[in-house]
Design a protein around this motif. Structure first.
Motif, short mmCIF file in Angstrom:
data_model
loop_
_atom_site.label_atom_id
_atom_site.label_comp_id
_atom_site.label_asym_id
_atom_site.label_seq_id
_atom_site.Cartn_x
_atom_site.Cartn_y
_atom_site.Cartn_z
N ALA A 123 0.83 -1.20 0.00
CA ALA A 123 0.00 0.00 0.00
C ALA A 123 0.86 1.25 0.00
N GLU A 124 2.04 1.19 0.69
CA GLU A 124 2.88 2.36 0.77
C GLU A 124 3.58 2.63 -0.56
N SER A 125 4.16 1.59 -1.19
CA SER A 125 4.89 1.80 -2.42
C SER A 125 3.98 2.15 -3.58
N GLY A 126 2.72 1.70 -3.52
CA GLY A 126 1.79 1.96 -4.61
C GLY A 126 1.32 3.40 -4.65
N ALA A 127 1.50 4.14 -3.56
CA ALA A 127 0.96 5.49 -3.51
C ALA A 127 1.62 6.41 -4.54
N ALA A 128 2.89 6.09 -4.88
CA ALA A 128 3.60 6.96 -5.82
C ALA A 128 3.04 6.86 -7.23
N SER A 129 2.59 5.66 -7.62
CA SER A 129 2.14 5.46 -8.99
C SER A 129 0.64 5.44 -9.13
N GLY A 130 -0.09 5.28 -8.07
CA GLY A 130 -1.53 5.23 -8.14
C GLY A 130 -2.13 5.67 -6.82
N ALA A 131 -3.43 5.48 -6.70
CA ALA A 131 -4.11 5.89 -5.48
C ALA A 131 -4.05 4.79 -4.43
N ARG A 132 -4.18 5.19 -3.19
CA ARG A 132 -4.35 4.23 -2.09
C ARG A 132 -5.85 3.99 -1.96
N VAL A 133 -6.27 2.76 -2.22
CA VAL A 133 -7.69 2.44 -2.31
C VAL A 133 -8.04 1.40 -1.25
N ALA A 134 -9.09 1.68 -0.50
CA ALA A 134 -9.66 0.70 0.44
C ALA A 134 -10.91 0.12 -0.18
N VAL A 135 -11.01 -1.19 -0.21
CA VAL A 135 -12.22 -1.88 -0.65
C VAL A 135 -12.80 -2.59 0.57
N VAL A 136 -14.02 -2.24 0.91
CA VAL A 136 -14.67 -2.80 2.11
C VAL A 136 -15.63 -3.89 1.65
N GLY A 137 -15.27 -5.13 1.92
CA GLY A 137 -16.11 -6.26 1.53
C GLY A 137 -15.44 -7.10 0.46
N ALA A 138 -15.26 -8.39 0.74
CA ALA A 138 -14.58 -9.29 -0.20
C ALA A 138 -15.55 -10.30 -0.78
N GLY A 139 -16.78 -9.85 -1.10
CA GLY A 139 -17.66 -10.67 -1.91
C GLY A 139 -17.21 -10.56 -3.36
N TRP A 140 -18.05 -11.01 -4.27
CA TRP A 140 -17.64 -11.00 -5.68
C TRP A 140 -17.48 -9.59 -6.22
#
Length: 440
Positions: free
Chosen positions: A3-20
């Motif tokens: 999550a930390e390294s990805g912030a430079a190239s894209g957004a930090r995204v939270a997805v709540v819920g691991a259904g389909w």
């Protein structure tokens, strides 16, 4: 990618819920270069289409789901996602032309080929219906086709098909409606029903094919997506219920952790709870949805010989189940020998039967199967499963909440506004769309 390294190239995204929907959103977000953290309150991913824990199975060595699910060839977004994740369609599904036939062989069975000619040939060859009834169905379908599968949005399926012969409505339209929308024809939206018919029966070769899982639901999307997400550095936090989301600077904070964007892909109840402080009207719309249960009765009947791995059942007073699945013919006997002789009877639109009680319902289903399969004795009950909030009631003029909840806050799930009823395909499409929206 963390999550930390990805912030430079894209957004930090939270997805709540691991259904389909959540798994689809998380995967697409990672492929678009975002750093994803996926929250799931249950111990495992899958939502309402999941594998049950091993200890929940009454037969050692048999993986059970929370209910029997099927896909169809028109589920292009879902099948495309599975292919991206490396799921082999031939190993995962028993694919066959649409067949809605009962134990006597009566019903509709479509031959392979182009959609319209296949439908016409299938209807003309349908057993158990008179020539007048078959011609009436072709005439009605032709009218829907000429009108672009559109109708007055206020109509129910029962009103749309009121002029069809009773046998057609009871034996074909009603079961097809409750299977597709999990809503009885007297309540179901005719507009949505026609959209489903258009995309399934008339969208092209193979669109109406039944995709019957050869494996448990966990082995379809959840396992493959979890592995793929981990390989891309996404963080999966299972068994963690999100308590609150808050605005923070130009982004959002999820239980104290900062993100640029959030996708609410939890159940409608959880999503409404989390969104209410920021979008009360959105939450009110979601909470107004009425839900309908689905019951699955698992039995063992080694003496039963089904002509196909899925049969339609004659339903009516005292005969609640609409469809029957032969797990022994679907699962690999070398991997799951315990599946031999196991049948799954499904009751969609099951609210009345939930009120009667699951034990009483199971006894009625056992009797129904003994009668319709002509068994010498009732099959042995293994377990009765009930998904009480399986889908929302798909009624005429139903208001569904939009994907955008607030700036930087999106929603995904089959309850979010879209062209389809509460189906796996609807959930996957909404998840993919929410992830794409973040990048836009």
């Amino acid at each position: 990618m963390s999550a930390e390294s990805g912030a430079a190239s894209g957004a930090r995204v939270a997805v709540v819920g691991a259904g389909w929907a959540g798994l689809a959103a998380a995967w697409r977000a990672t492929t678009l270069g975002h750093a994803v953290t996926l929250y799931e309150m249950a111990p495992m991913a899958g939502g309402r289409a999941r594998r049950l824990p091993t200890e929940a199975s009454p037969l050692p060595g048999l993986a059970l789901d929370n209910g029997q699910h099927i896909l169809i060839g028109a589920y292009t977004a879902t099948l495309g996602l599975l292919a991206e994740l490396g799921v082999d369609e031939r190993r995962a599904f028993n694919r066959r032309p649409l067949a809605l036939v009962d134990a006597r062989g009566h019903g509709l069975e479509l031959p392979p080929g182009s959609a319209v000619p296949a439908f016409v040939r299938g209807v003309l060859a349908a057993r158990g219906y008179s020539l007048r009834e078959r011609l009436a169905l072709l005439a009605a379908a032709g009218g829907w086709f000429m009108r672009g599968f559109r109708c007055d949005p206020r109509l129910t399926v029962a009103e749309l098909t009121a002029t069809l012969p009773t046998a057609l409505r009871a034996g074909l339209i009603d079961p097809l409606c409750v299977a597709a929308l999990n809503t009885p024809a007297r309540l179901a939206s005719a507009a949505v029903f026609l959209r489903v018919l258009r995309d399934a029966l008339f969208a092209g070769p193979g669109a109406a094919d039944l995709m019957l899982p050869r494996v448990d639901l966990g082995a379809l999307l959840p396992d493959a997506a979890s592995r793929a997400l981990a390989a891309r550095g996404a963080m999966l936090r299972s068994g963690q219920r999100v308590q609150a989301i808050e605005r923070h600077a130009s982004g959002w904070r999820v239980d104290g952790e900062d993100f640029d964007a959030v996708i609410l892909a939890a159940s409608s109840v959880e999503s409404a709870r989390l969104a209410r402080p920021h979008a009360p009207d959105w939450s009110t719309t979601v909470e107004a949805l009425r839900h309908e249960p689905i019951i699955t009765v698992l039995v063992r009947a080694p003496q039963a010989r089904l002509a196909q791995p899925m049969l339609a059942l004659e339903d009516g007073p005292g005969q609640p189940a609409q469809f029957l699945f032969d797990l022994g013919r679907l699962r690999d006997p070398a991997l799951e020998p315990a599946a031999q002789g196991v049948l799954a009877a499904v009751i969609s639109g099951a609210s009345d039967w939930v009120e009667r009680g699951l034990d009483a319902t199971a006894l009625v289903v056992q009797s129904q199967l003994q009668s319709q399969l002509e068994l010498a004795e009732p099959p042995t009950l293994l377990r009765t499963l009930c998904e009480k909030r399986a889908t929302f009631l798909c009624t005429p003029g139903l208001a569904r909440a939009p994907m955008l909840v607030a700036p930087g806050l999106w929603a995904a799930g089959d309850h979010v506004d879209g062209p389809y009823p509460a189906t796996i395909e609807g959930a996957v499409r909404s998840g993919l769309a929410a992830a794409q929206a973040i990048s836009r």
